[in-house]
Every structure is written in C-alpha cells, then in structure tokens.
Design a protein around this motif. Structure first.
Motif, short mmCIF file in Angstrom:
data_model
loop_
_atom_site.label_atom_id
_atom_site.label_comp_id
_atom_site.label_asym_id
_atom_site.label_seq_id
_atom_site.Cartn_x
_atom_site.Cartn_y
_atom_site.Cartn_z
N MET A 147 -80.70 -18.07 -73.92
CA MET A 147 -81.28 -19.28 -73.37
C MET A 147 -81.88 -18.95 -72.01
O MET A 147 -81.27 -18.25 -71.21
N THR A 148 -83.03 -19.46 -71.74
CA THR A 148 -83.65 -19.24 -70.43
C THR A 148 -83.26 -20.38 -69.49
O THR A 148 -82.99 -21.50 -69.94
N PRO A 149 -83.22 -20.10 -68.20
CA PRO A 149 -82.88 -21.17 -67.25
C PRO A 149 -83.84 -22.34 -67.36
O PRO A 149 -85.02 -22.18 -67.68
N GLY A 150 -83.32 -23.51 -67.06
CA GLY A 150 -84.16 -24.70 -67.07
C GLY A 150 -85.06 -24.76 -65.85
O GLY A 150 -84.96 -23.93 -64.94
N GLU A 151 -85.92 -25.74 -65.85
CA GLU A 151 -86.81 -25.96 -64.71
C GLU A 151 -86.00 -26.46 -63.52
O GLU A 151 -84.97 -27.12 -63.69
N TRP A 152 -86.49 -26.16 -62.33
CA TRP A 152 -85.87 -26.73 -61.14
C TRP A 152 -86.07 -28.24 -61.17
O TRP A 152 -87.16 -28.73 -61.44
N MET A 153 -85.00 -28.98 -60.92
CA MET A 153 -85.09 -30.43 -60.87
C MET A 153 -85.78 -30.82 -59.56
O MET A 153 -85.78 -30.05 -58.60
N GLN B 95 -62.95 -25.50 -58.58
CA GLN B 95 -63.03 -26.95 -58.65
C GLN B 95 -63.26 -27.48 -60.06
O GLN B 95 -63.16 -28.68 -60.29
N VAL B 96 -63.53 -26.61 -61.00
CA VAL B 96 -63.94 -27.04 -62.34
C VAL B 96 -62.87 -27.88 -63.04
O VAL B 96 -63.20 -28.85 -63.73
N LEU B 97 -61.61 -27.58 -62.86
CA LEU B 97 -60.56 -28.33 -63.57
C LEU B 97 -60.60 -29.82 -63.24
O LEU B 97 -60.24 -30.64 -64.07
N GLU B 98 -61.05 -30.17 -62.06
CA GLU B 98 -61.11 -31.58 -61.69
C GLU B 98 -62.27 -32.30 -62.37
O GLU B 98 -62.31 -33.53 -62.39
N TRP B 99 -63.24 -31.55 -62.90
CA TRP B 99 -64.46 -32.14 -63.42
C TRP B 99 -64.74 -31.81 -64.88
O TRP B 99 -65.85 -32.00 -65.35
N LEU B 100 -63.74 -31.35 -65.60
CA LEU B 100 -63.97 -31.00 -67.01
C LEU B 100 -64.45 -32.21 -67.79
O LEU B 100 -63.93 -33.31 -67.64
N GLY B 101 -65.45 -32.00 -68.60
CA GLY B 101 -66.00 -33.05 -69.43
C GLY B 101 -66.31 -32.49 -70.80
O GLY B 101 -65.90 -31.39 -71.15
N PRO B 102 -67.07 -33.22 -71.60
CA PRO B 102 -67.37 -32.76 -72.95
C PRO B 102 -68.28 -31.53 -72.99
O PRO B 102 -68.29 -30.82 -73.98
N GLU B 103 -69.04 -31.29 -71.92
CA GLU B 103 -69.91 -30.10 -71.86
C GLU B 103 -69.75 -29.44 -70.50
O GLU B 103 -69.50 -30.11 -69.50
N LEU B 104 -69.91 -28.12 -70.49
CA LEU B 104 -69.94 -27.36 -69.24
C LEU B 104 -71.25 -26.58 -69.19
O LEU B 104 -71.69 -26.03 -70.21
N THR C 117 -70.97 -22.42 -74.22
CA THR C 117 -70.77 -22.83 -75.62
C THR C 117 -69.33 -22.66 -76.10
O THR C 117 -68.96 -23.25 -77.12
N THR C 118 -68.53 -21.89 -75.39
CA THR C 118 -67.13 -21.73 -75.81
C THR C 118 -66.27 -22.93 -75.41
O THR C 118 -65.14 -23.03 -75.85
N TRP C 119 -66.81 -23.82 -74.57
CA TRP C 119 -66.11 -25.06 -74.23
C TRP C 119 -66.60 -26.14 -75.18
O TRP C 119 -67.77 -26.51 -75.18
N ASN C 120 -65.70 -26.63 -76.02
CA ASN C 120 -66.06 -27.66 -76.99
C ASN C 120 -64.84 -28.53 -77.21
O ASN C 120 -63.81 -28.37 -76.54
N GLU C 121 -64.92 -29.47 -78.13
CA GLU C 121 -63.80 -30.39 -78.35
C GLU C 121 -62.52 -29.63 -78.73
O GLU C 121 -61.43 -29.95 -78.25
N ARG C 122 -62.64 -28.61 -79.54
CA ARG C 122 -61.46 -27.85 -79.97
C ARG C 122 -60.81 -27.12 -78.79
O ARG C 122 -59.60 -27.21 -78.59
N THR C 123 -61.61 -26.41 -78.01
CA THR C 123 -61.01 -25.68 -76.88
C THR C 123 -60.49 -26.65 -75.82
O THR C 123 -59.49 -26.36 -75.16
N ALA C 124 -61.11 -27.82 -75.68
CA ALA C 124 -60.61 -28.82 -74.74
C ALA C 124 -59.23 -29.32 -75.18
O ALA C 124 -58.31 -29.46 -74.35
N ARG C 125 -59.06 -29.55 -76.47
CA ARG C 125 -57.76 -30.01 -76.98
C ARG C 125 -56.69 -28.92 -76.84
O ARG C 125 -55.57 -29.19 -76.45
#
Length: 80
Positions: free
Chosen positions: A1-7, A28-37, A65-73
C-alpha cells in the motif's frame, strides 16, 4: 500500500481534543484501540499531549491488517 495524500493543513492553534489531527505514539495506543489501526506520519508543527499527539499536517501510511475483531477479542481475553 502506498501512503495516502497529505490531509489539508489545520488552521489556527493546535489544541488537544479540539483542533488538529490526533494520533498516538506506541506507548499511548492502548488507550485508543478501536476497530482499525493505522500507521500515520506528521509534518510541520506537532505537540505532545498527555495521551495523544496532535499535528498540523498528517497522512495515513498503512492499515495494520493484523489488528482485527479476532485479535481484539484475543487481546481482551489476555488482558482479563
């Protein structure tokens, strides 16, 4: 995957939880885990808040891509 455009650059003062692109450093990531990383990068002005990083310009580099619903559970079970 190539980097996205600068916002688009954020105007005005960078203020955590109010103005700027928000992300997290590794510790700090543990405080902000969500459905996607995503890995992202900043350029220009960046400030470190207690539990986040806020930047004037940012772009997404890649989805973790290794963070998904299964790995979150599995992670939740491990934490318990």
């Amino acid at each position: 995957m190539t980097p996205g455009e600068w916002m688009p650059a954020i105007e005005g003062e960078l203020v955590p939880c109010e103005n700027g692109y928000h992300g997290a450093r590794d510790a700090q990531v543990l405080e902000w885990l969500g459905p996607e990383l995503h890995e992202m990068e900043y350029r220009g002005e960046v400030i470190d808040a207690d539990d986040k990083v806020v930047g004037r310009e940012a772009r997404l580099l890649r989805r973790i891509t290794t963070w998904n619903e299964r790995t979150a559970r599995l992670f939740a079970v491990w934490c318990a």
